[in-house]
Design an enzyme around this catalytic site. Structure first.
Site, mmCIF file in Angstrom:
data_model
loop_
_atom_site.group_PDB
_atom_site.id
_atom_site.type_symbol
_atom_site.label_atom_id
_atom_site.label_comp_id
_atom_site.label_asym_id
_atom_site.label_seq_id
_atom_site.Cartn_x
_atom_site.Cartn_y
_atom_site.Cartn_z
ATOM 1 C CG HIS A 168 -2.219 -0.805 1.364
ATOM 2 N ND1 HIS A 168 -2.535 -1.250 2.459
ATOM 3 C CD2 HIS A 168 -3.148 -0.952 0.246
ATOM 4 C CE1 HIS A 168 -3.818 -1.770 1.995
ATOM 5 N NE2 HIS A 168 -4.082 -1.538 0.951
ATOM 6 C CB CYS A 264 -2.530 0.750 8.413
ATOM 7 S SG CYS A 264 -1.507 0.566 7.452
HETATM 8 N N1 ARG Z 1 -4.063 -6.953 6.398
HETATM 9 C C1 ARG Z 1 -4.472 -5.661 5.983
HETATM 10 C C2 ARG Z 1 -4.270 -6.037 4.554
HETATM 11 O O1 ARG Z 1 -3.265 -6.545 3.818
HETATM 12 C C3 ARG Z 1 -3.555 -4.691 6.190
HETATM 13 C C4 ARG Z 1 -3.872 -3.142 5.859
HETATM 14 C C5 ARG Z 1 -2.977 -2.119 6.378
HETATM 15 N N2 ARG Z 1 -3.456 -0.982 5.941
HETATM 16 C C6 ARG Z 1 -2.899 0.036 5.250
HETATM 17 N N3 ARG Z 1 -3.410 1.042 5.106
HETATM 18 N N4 ARG Z 1 -1.642 -0.098 4.631
HETATM 19 O O2 ARG Z 1 -5.081 -5.317 3.620
#
Ligand code: ARG
Length: 706
Positions: A168, A264
């Site tokens: 991300h 996050c």
């Molecule tokens: N386990 C989640 C995923 O893989 C973690 C999300 C983390 N969020 C972020 N905005 N980076 O989607």
């Protein structure tokens, strides 16, 4: 609480690592402690609560990642673009977030189904409100970016993520107050890094190293001059402090196990609209068509890989699979690229492999006029070895004199439009040159499974494989057969050869090929002729006795003696006529009127009078001699062979023989089926080849007798 900044969070009542959808989750399934997670989450909650407002969305069973509210959507002013999760594991969160936004008075925008976009996890506003940084590559699709630009009326800068640990954008990139940027450059491709550097001046870029990056230092919540994060090295903290930021650390290790941290776990829901920004999406899309044995030949994979590796993304709009073994397939693919220059690069590579842009889109190629002799317009289309067609008056016109690395000049003649390849140096002021990539297609032979695998009837060059020692004999048999066929139908074989042919004892065999009519032109440099003549006159090649394989005392002078003698005669032909040269490759060329061209170089001794030291003239000679060739044999000569390869259109069979696999790969790797590499000693190759030809001759004679 000191401001009207508002965040959305979701308590970790149901948090756990239940599945693996990013590398951090691997090995962590059910390994996190709920109690510790709750404590850590509350730590973050309190820090934010002291400095801003925090709203809470009700946690739900079965969607453990709902704690990561950054992925709920992307908010700007009173609008929100809802996330469409890439993984089905998280898609269950969508309705809960949607309900929350609706209840709280947001206008909700929803992307088309199957167009993934993961909200503020992949889209971060510049803190001055000037533009939106949007990530793609793992979770969000590039095609979602134009929607963001349109709905939120903001310029979108697309950044391509390359490292799956940073799947991300918010895991490796954090815009800060005052135009600062905290980020980890290796997470992005080169284009994206360049874009970042263009937008953020060097003194505002705070680059973190890998250690801070993997501790999620970039996954930070920025409230004015305060930065809240899991952890940072002292070095990073000091750097941030010296720039006027205060770092607040709060451990979030339980959430790191799921691949998330401070940023996050939050979604800023007050993102005020700032004046002055305007919607510009630089994202471009185009549709291309592919036709042929798309699966058999691997063309479809090549095309899609090329799009992704080039920094774009694609959508297959249509795929019609040929039903019979030999019927072709066709596909229509929408290519999306973050910017125009990226699109141009991807498209020109797609054209190279045979893709066509929608022909109805373009009636005439964009042309630009040459303003200075020998200089093309900046954006000129660079040609390949493949037969190419361009659009003129709404029709496809075949380009003449196809060769690599030229420009296409279009002119109107009494017989209709004409397009031809020209080298830069041959361009004249006023020539109209094809620019850009619209309305160009290359015509590639479609190969069926049968054609690719057969080695019967006609000669089959077994793909463009490089053969190992074991295959040499088999390959020699095939080449001999082909040489025989070409000779019998009065075709044309051109040999490009380096001096190694002589050093390795190949002279007598190459001489035989010339004598027996297997060679119609010989291309080389000064050295092959020098050593061939040295051997004919003095029995040595670069001072080595070719019969005994030992070096001769004072032998290094031999080749200069040879050069000198030829110079006295005026040229090689005269030296042959005067009886000075009585054997060898060049002797046979003169005797059997096989034209040769010797292209000079900086290292040439002498040179021989025949060696052309004006390289432009030499290139012209070469290209004249190559014209109409059926096959080109490249024998241990890298430079001259590359030169030849560049001027040869696709469709001419090329055999490259060299002891060095790297040279062979370089030469035979033209992406064309007709080139074949043979890694072996060239003297040995030639001796096997003549032996095989003798055997064939024998068999023919025998056949004629019965
Ligand atoms: N386990 C989640 C995923 O893989 C973690 C999300 C983390 N969020 C972020 N905005 N980076 O989607």
């Amino acid at each position: 609480m000191t401001s009207s900044i508002r965040f959305l969070m979701c308590a970790p009542d149901h948090y756990d690592v239940d599945y693996v959808i990013n590398p951090w989750m691997e090995g962590n399934v059910h390994k996190s402690s709920r109690d510790r997670a709750v404590t850590q989450w509350q730590g973050l909650y309190r820090i934010l609560k002291d400095r801003a407002l925090v709203d809470l969305v009700t946690p739900r069973q079965g969607v453990p990642d709902m704690v990561f509210t950054a992925n709920a959507g992307l908010v700007l002013d009173d609008k929100v673009v809802l996330s469409r999760f890439f993984h089905k594991e998280r898609q269950g969160e969508e309705p809960y977030f949607k309900a929350w936004f609706e209840e709280n008075g947001f206008t909700v925008y929803e992307l088309p189904r199957d167009l993934p976009f993961e909200g503020a996890g992949d889209a971060l506003l510049d803190r001055e409100g000037r533009w939106l940084w949007a990530g793609y590559g793992f979770r969000s699709e590039l095609d979602s970016h134009p929607y963001l630009a349109k709905w939120l009326d903001i310029e979108v800068l697309s950044l391509r993520l390359m490292d799956e640990r940073f799947y991300h954008l918010d895991t490796c990139f954090c815009p800060l107050a005052d135009g600062y940027l905290l980020y980890y450059p290796p997470a992005f491709d080169a284009y994206s890094n360049r874009l970042i550097e263009m937008r953020v001046p060097a003194e505002k870029r705070i680059v973190v190293d890998e250690l801070d990056a993997v501790n999620f230092a970039c996954n930070a919540v920025n409230i004015n001059r305060i930065i809240v994060m899991n952890q940072a090295t002292d070095e990073l903290k000091q750097r941030l402090q010296s720039l006027g930021f205060e770092v607040v650390e709060t451990p979030l290790t339980e959430f790191l196990k799921a691949g998330g941290a401070a940023k996050c776990l939050t979604l800023r829901v007050t993102e005020p609209l700032m004046p002055l920004h305007q919607a510009i999406a630089t994202v471009e899309s185009r549709t291309i068509q592919l036709e042929g044995h798309l699966l058999d030949s691997g063309m479809i994979n090549r095309a899609l890989d090329l799009i992704v590796e080039g920094g774009g993304s694609f959508q297959v709009l249509n795929f019609r699979l040929g039903e019979q073994r030999n019927s072709t397939s066709s596909a229509e693919i929408r290519v999306t690229a973050p910017r125009h220059d990226v699109m141009e690069k991807i498209m020109s590579q797609l054209i190279d492999i045979g893709a066509a842009t929608q022909p109805q889109e373009v009636c005439d190629n964009p042309l630009e006029t040459v303003e200075m002799d020998g200089v093309a317009p900046d954006d000129f289309y660079v040609t390949t070895i493949y037969p190419t067609e361009v659009r003129v008056n709404c029709e496809w016109v075949r380009v003449r004199n196809q060769r690599m690395d030229g420009a296409i000049v279009v002119s109107q003649t009494p017989d209709g439009p004409r397009a031809e390849c020209k080298l830069l140096r041959d361009l004249n002021q006023g020539d109209r040159v094809v620019v850009g990539i619209d309305g160009i297609r290359t015509v590639r032979k479609t190969e069926s499974r049968e054609q690719r695998t057969s080695n019967d009837k006609e000669f089959s060059f077994m793909g463009s494989g490089v053969s190992s020692e074991r295959r040499v004999e088999l390959v020699v048999e095939q080449i001999a057969w082909e040489l025989r066929q070409i000779r019998d139908r009065a075709g044309k074989v051109v040999v490009v050869a380096g001096p190694v042919v002589i050093h390795t004892g190949g002279a007598e065999h190459l001489s035989q090929l010339v004598r027996e009519g297997y060679v119609q032109a010989l291309l080389g440099g000064n050295a092959i002729a020098v050593h061939d003549i040295e051997q004919a006159m003095l029995g040595t090649s670069l001072g080595m006795d070719m019969k005994r394989g030992v070096s001769v005392r004072g032998g290094h002078r031999h080749h200069l003696k040879a050069i000198n003698s030829v110079r006295r005669c005026g040229n090689i032909a005269n030296a042959v006529e005067q009886g000075l040269i009585e054997s060898g490759v060049f002797y046979e060329c003169v005797k059997h009127q096989v034209p040769f061209s010797l292209a000079g170089s900086i290292r040439d001794d002498g040179p021989l009078p025949d060696t052309e030291m004006d390289l432009i003239k030499a290139q012209q000679d070469y290209s004249r001699l190559i014209e109409g060739a059926d096959m080109i044999l490249m024998l241990s000569s890298m430079l001259h062979s590359i030169g030849v390869g560049n001027m040869t259109p696709a469709g001419v069979k090329m055999v490259c023989v060299d002891i060095n696999p790297a040279v062979v790969t370089k030469l035979s790797d033209r992406g064309s089926v007709e080139s074949l590499g043979v890694v072996t000693d060239v003297g040995l190759f030639l001796s096997l080849l003549t032996k095989q030809l003798n055997r064939l001759t024998h068999r023919y004679d025998h056949l004629q007798l019965v």
